[in-house]
Design a protein around this motif. Structure first.
Motif, PDB file in Angstrom:
ATOM      1  N   ILE A   8       6.506  -5.692  14.011  1.00  0.00           N
ATOM      2  CA  ILE A   8       7.522  -4.634  14.126  1.00  0.00           C
ATOM      3  C   ILE A   8       6.971  -3.318  13.610  1.00  0.00           C
ATOM      4  O   ILE A   8       7.188  -2.248  14.203  1.00  0.00           O
ATOM      5  CB  ILE A   8       8.793  -5.036  13.359  1.00  0.00           C
ATOM      6  N   LEU A   9       6.245  -3.364  12.489  1.00  0.00           N
ATOM      7  CA  LEU A   9       5.666  -2.140  11.920  1.00  0.00           C
ATOM      8  C   LEU A   9       4.634  -1.522  12.864  1.00  0.00           C
ATOM      9  O   LEU A   9       4.584  -0.294  13.037  1.00  0.00           O
ATOM     10  CB  LEU A   9       5.037  -2.455  10.562  1.00  0.00           C
ATOM     11  N   VAL A  10       3.793  -2.357  13.461  1.00  0.00           N
ATOM     12  CA  VAL A  10       2.782  -1.837  14.387  1.00  0.00           C
ATOM     13  C   VAL A  10       3.453  -1.206  15.604  1.00  0.00           C
ATOM     14  O   VAL A  10       3.068  -0.116  16.066  1.00  0.00           O
ATOM     15  CB  VAL A  10       1.816  -2.970  14.808  1.00  0.00           C
ATOM     16  N   PHE A  11       4.470  -1.884  16.138  1.00  0.00           N
ATOM     17  CA  PHE A  11       5.203  -1.327  17.280  1.00  0.00           C
ATOM     18  C   PHE A  11       5.878  -0.002  16.901  1.00  0.00           C
ATOM     19  O   PHE A  11       5.881   0.964  17.671  1.00  0.00           O
ATOM     20  CB  PHE A  11       6.243  -2.331  17.764  1.00  0.00           C
ATOM     21  N   SER A  12       6.438   0.029  15.684  1.00  0.00           N
ATOM     22  CA  SER A  12       7.119   1.253  15.229  1.00  0.00           C
ATOM     23  C   SER A  12       6.144   2.411  15.084  1.00  0.00           C
ATOM     24  O   SER A  12       6.522   3.571  15.286  1.00  0.00           O
ATOM     25  CB  SER A  12       7.809   0.993  13.878  1.00  0.00           C
ATOM     26  N   SER A  13       4.884   2.102  14.729  1.00  0.00           N
ATOM     27  CA  SER A  13       3.903   3.183  14.593  1.00  0.00           C
ATOM     28  C   SER A  13       3.654   3.868  15.937  1.00  0.00           C
ATOM     29  O   SER A  13       3.558   5.104  16.015  1.00  0.00           O
ATOM     30  CB  SER A  13       2.594   2.641  14.027  1.00  0.00           C
ATOM     31  N   PHE A  14       3.574   3.081  17.012  1.00  0.00           N
ATOM     32  CA  PHE A  14       3.368   3.663  18.338  1.00  0.00           C
ATOM     33  C   PHE A  14       4.614   4.428  18.792  1.00  0.00           C
ATOM     34  O   PHE A  14       4.519   5.515  19.384  1.00  0.00           O
ATOM     35  CB  PHE A  14       3.020   2.561  19.346  1.00  0.00           C
ATOM     36  N   ALA A  15       5.806   3.855  18.504  1.00  0.00           N
ATOM     37  CA  ALA A  15       7.043   4.527  18.903  1.00  0.00           C
ATOM     38  C   ALA A  15       7.213   5.845  18.169  1.00  0.00           C
ATOM     39  O   ALA A  15       7.604   6.873  18.762  1.00  0.00           O
ATOM     40  CB  ALA A  15       8.230   3.605  18.627  1.00  0.00           C
ATOM     41  N   GLY A  40       4.083  14.069   3.676  1.00  0.00           N
ATOM     42  CA  GLY A  40       2.752  14.673   3.737  1.00  0.00           C
ATOM     43  C   GLY A  40       1.684  13.767   4.308  1.00  0.00           C
ATOM     44  O   GLY A  40       0.490  14.041   4.161  1.00  0.00           O
ATOM     45  N   ILE A  41       2.068  12.684   4.960  1.00  0.00           N
ATOM     46  CA  ILE A  41       1.123  11.737   5.564  1.00  0.00           C
ATOM     47  C   ILE A  41       1.597  11.459   6.982  1.00  0.00           C
ATOM     48  O   ILE A  41       2.797  11.311   7.208  1.00  0.00           O
ATOM     49  CB  ILE A  41       1.074  10.413   4.766  1.00  0.00           C
ATOM     50  N   PRO A  42       0.670  11.373   7.952  1.00  0.00           N
ATOM     51  CA  PRO A  42       1.076  11.043   9.325  1.00  0.00           C
ATOM     52  C   PRO A  42       1.854   9.721   9.339  1.00  0.00           C
ATOM     53  O   PRO A  42       1.314   8.675   8.971  1.00  0.00           O
ATOM     54  CB  PRO A  42      -0.240  10.941  10.087  1.00  0.00           C
ATOM     55  N   LEU A  43       3.106   9.802   9.752  1.00  0.00           N
ATOM     56  CA  LEU A  43       3.967   8.625   9.715  1.00  0.00           C
ATOM     57  C   LEU A  43       3.476   7.499  10.620  1.00  0.00           C
ATOM     58  O   LEU A  43       3.455   6.329  10.190  1.00  0.00           O
ATOM     59  CB  LEU A  43       5.396   9.030  10.098  1.00  0.00           C
ATOM     60  N   PRO A  44       3.045   7.760  11.861  1.00  0.00           N
ATOM     61  CA  PRO A  44       2.551   6.661  12.712  1.00  0.00           C
ATOM     62  C   PRO A  44       1.354   5.941  12.084  1.00  0.00           C
ATOM     63  O   PRO A  44       1.263   4.717  12.117  1.00  0.00           O
ATOM     64  CB  PRO A  44       2.166   7.361  14.012  1.00  0.00           C
ATOM     65  N   GLY A  45       0.445   6.721  11.500  1.00  0.00           N
ATOM     66  CA  GLY A  45      -0.718   6.109  10.879  1.00  0.00           C
ATOM     67  C   GLY A  45      -0.338   5.251   9.686  1.00  0.00           C
ATOM     68  O   GLY A  45      -0.909   4.174   9.464  1.00  0.00           O
ATOM     69  N   LEU A  46       0.653   5.719   8.903  1.00  0.00           N
ATOM     70  CA  LEU A  46       1.099   4.954   7.742  1.00  0.00           C
ATOM     71  C   LEU A  46       1.728   3.622   8.173  1.00  0.00           C
ATOM     72  O   LEU A  46       1.433   2.562   7.597  1.00  0.00           O
ATOM     73  CB  LEU A  46       2.110   5.784   6.944  1.00  0.00           C
ATOM     74  N   LEU A  47       2.608   3.700   9.195  1.00  0.00           N
ATOM     75  CA  LEU A  47       3.249   2.478   9.674  1.00  0.00           C
ATOM     76  C   LEU A  47       2.229   1.486  10.227  1.00  0.00           C
ATOM     77  O   LEU A  47       2.316   0.272  10.001  1.00  0.00           O
ATOM     78  CB  LEU A  47       4.290   2.817  10.751  1.00  0.00           C
ATOM     79  N   PHE A  48       1.243   2.039  10.958  1.00  0.00           N
ATOM     80  CA  PHE A  48       0.224   1.167  11.545  1.00  0.00           C
ATOM     81  C   PHE A  48      -0.611   0.501  10.461  1.00  0.00           C
ATOM     82  O   PHE A  48      -0.911  -0.702  10.529  1.00  0.00           O
ATOM     83  CB  PHE A  48      -0.677   1.980  12.482  1.00  0.00           C
ATOM     84  N   LEU A  49      -0.982   1.258   9.417  1.00  0.00           N
ATOM     85  CA  LEU A  49      -1.794   0.716   8.333  1.00  0.00           C
ATOM     86  C   LEU A  49      -1.039  -0.380   7.566  1.00  0.00           C
ATOM     87  O   LEU A  49      -1.587  -1.442   7.256  1.00  0.00           O
ATOM     88  CB  LEU A  49      -2.218   1.833   7.382  1.00  0.00           C
ATOM     89  N   VAL A  50       0.247  -0.103   7.276  1.00  0.00           N
ATOM     90  CA  VAL A  50       1.050  -1.106   6.563  1.00  0.00           C
ATOM     91  C   VAL A  50       1.222  -2.362   7.409  1.00  0.00           C
ATOM     92  O   VAL A  50       1.106  -3.498   6.916  1.00  0.00           O
ATOM     93  CB  VAL A  50       2.422  -0.519   6.175  1.00  0.00           C
ATOM     94  N   GLY A  51       1.496  -2.183   8.709  1.00  0.00           N
ATOM     95  CA  GLY A  51       1.663  -3.333   9.593  1.00  0.00           C
ATOM     96  C   GLY A  51       0.397  -4.154   9.715  1.00  0.00           C
ATOM     97  O   GLY A  51       0.427  -5.392   9.689  1.00  0.00           O
ATOM     98  N   LEU A  52      -0.746  -3.455   9.820  1.00  0.00           N
ATOM     99  CA  LEU A  52      -2.016  -4.163   9.945  1.00  0.00           C
ATOM    100  C   LEU A  52      -2.331  -4.943   8.675  1.00  0.00           C
ATOM    101  O   LEU A  52      -2.807  -6.086   8.726  1.00  0.00           O
ATOM    102  CB  LEU A  52      -3.128  -3.159  10.255  1.00  0.00           C
ATOM    103  N   THR A  53      -2.053  -4.320   7.520  1.00  0.00           N
ATOM    104  CA  THR A  53      -2.295  -5.009   6.243  1.00  0.00           C
ATOM    105  C   THR A  53      -1.396  -6.233   6.108  1.00  0.00           C
ATOM    106  O   THR A  53      -1.820  -7.310   5.670  1.00  0.00           O
ATOM    107  CB  THR A  53      -2.045  -4.047   5.076  1.00  0.00           C
ATOM    108  N   TRP A  54      -0.135  -6.069   6.458  1.00  0.00           N
ATOM    109  CA  TRP A  54       0.829  -7.174   6.390  1.00  0.00           C
ATOM    110  C   TRP A  54       0.370  -8.335   7.287  1.00  0.00           C
ATOM    111  O   TRP A  54       0.431  -9.493   6.902  1.00  0.00           O
ATOM    112  CB  TRP A  54       2.201  -6.674   6.825  1.00  0.00           C
ATOM    113  N   PHE A  55      -0.088  -7.988   8.497  1.00  0.00           N
ATOM    114  CA  PHE A  55      -0.526  -9.012   9.434  1.00  0.00           C
ATOM    115  C   PHE A  55      -1.733  -9.785   8.889  1.00  0.00           C
ATOM    116  O   PHE A  55      -1.824 -11.000   9.015  1.00  0.00           O
ATOM    117  CB  PHE A  55      -0.885  -8.369  10.771  1.00  0.00           C
ATOM    118  N   GLY A  56      -2.661  -9.043   8.247  1.00  0.00           N
ATOM    119  CA  GLY A  56      -3.830  -9.695   7.674  1.00  0.00           C
ATOM    120  C   GLY A  56      -3.462 -10.651   6.554  1.00  0.00           C
ATOM    121  O   GLY A  56      -3.996 -11.763   6.468  1.00  0.00           O
ATOM    122  N   LEU A  57      -2.536 -10.226   5.674  1.00  0.00           N
ATOM    123  CA  LEU A  57      -2.105 -11.102   4.587  1.00  0.00           C
ATOM    124  C   LEU A  57      -1.373 -12.328   5.125  1.00  0.00           C
ATOM    125  O   LEU A  57      -1.548 -13.446   4.628  1.00  0.00           O
ATOM    126  CB  LEU A  57      -1.204 -10.336   3.627  1.00  0.00           C
TER     127      LEU A  57
END
Length: 213
Positions: A8-15, A40-57
């Motif tokens: 969901i987080l990865v999809f939200s980053s693209f949206a 002060g941080i690109p929101l899509p990049g933040l969502l994608f990074l959090v989603g990717l980290t979550w998926f790895g864990l």
């Protein structure tokens, strides 16, 4: 850890990327642009990074499936072989001296209890003879069970003889003791037990023809 939130987080980053950098006029896009300016941080990049980290864990912590135990159905009257059993390696041509040597070598690997010994002679009416001398009932049962388990890993012989030499019979008749020991590794319908005084014969209903070749 579930993987669905990560997706969901990865999809939200693209949206959010589409709304912030392409749309920019819809109410939700304006809200996201304002939110991105606040953090002060690109929101899509933040969502994608959090989603990717979550998926790895989630992937690392996912429980590993244990391999399912397999069974091999033997067709020569023996029981179903379970994982962990070690079948004897009989590769020589049936009836040859090498075949007889391989059968004998596999029998020698059995660590029979004291007072028990086994003879192998494929040319004999009883190709396998187990002799137990001066052994109590429990030791007799252990020796018979070990031989029965071994027979379940080789071509089934036509018969075998068990000789009890000065062994106290105990509370269970010898033919019942032998039948119960063989039932642990063989189907009861595939063998017959006959008692003759201090000897017990085990006759197999589905012997392997290799013994008579």
């Amino acid at each position: 850890m579930y993987k669905k939130p990560a997706l969901i987080l990865v999809f939200s980053s693209f949206a959010s990327g589409y709304l912030i950098y392409l749309d920019r006029v819809s109410p939700i896009a304006l809200h996201l642009v304002e939110l991105e300016q606040r953090i002060g941080i690109p929101l899509p990049g933040l969502l994608f990074l959090v989603g990717l980290t979550w998926f790895g864990l989630a992937w690392r912590k996912a429980p590993k499936r244990r391999p399912q135990q397999t069974t091999i159905q033997r067709t020569s009257g023996k029981r179903t072989q379970r994982d962990g059993d070690t079948p004897a390696v009989i590769t020589a041509e049936a009836g040859t001296p090498e075949w007889k040597l391989q059968i004998g070598a596999s029998a020698k690997r059995i660590k029979l209890p004291a007072g028990a010994r086994m003879e192998i002679d494929s040319d004999n009416k009883y190709p396998i003879i187990l002799t137990i001398e001066q052994a109590p009932s429990e030791r007799c049962k252990r020796a018979i069970t070990m031989v029965a388990s071994w027979i379940a890993t080789i071509p089934t012989p036509p018969r075998l003889k068990i000789k009890f030499n000065q062994c106290p019979e105990g509370g269970v008749p010898r033919h019942h003791q032998v039948s119960g020991a063989f039932a642990q590794s063989h189907s009861r319908g595939h063998y017959k037990v006959i008692r003759h005084l201090d000897e017990v014969d085990v006759l197999f209903s589905h012997p392997d023809p290799q013994w008579t070749q």
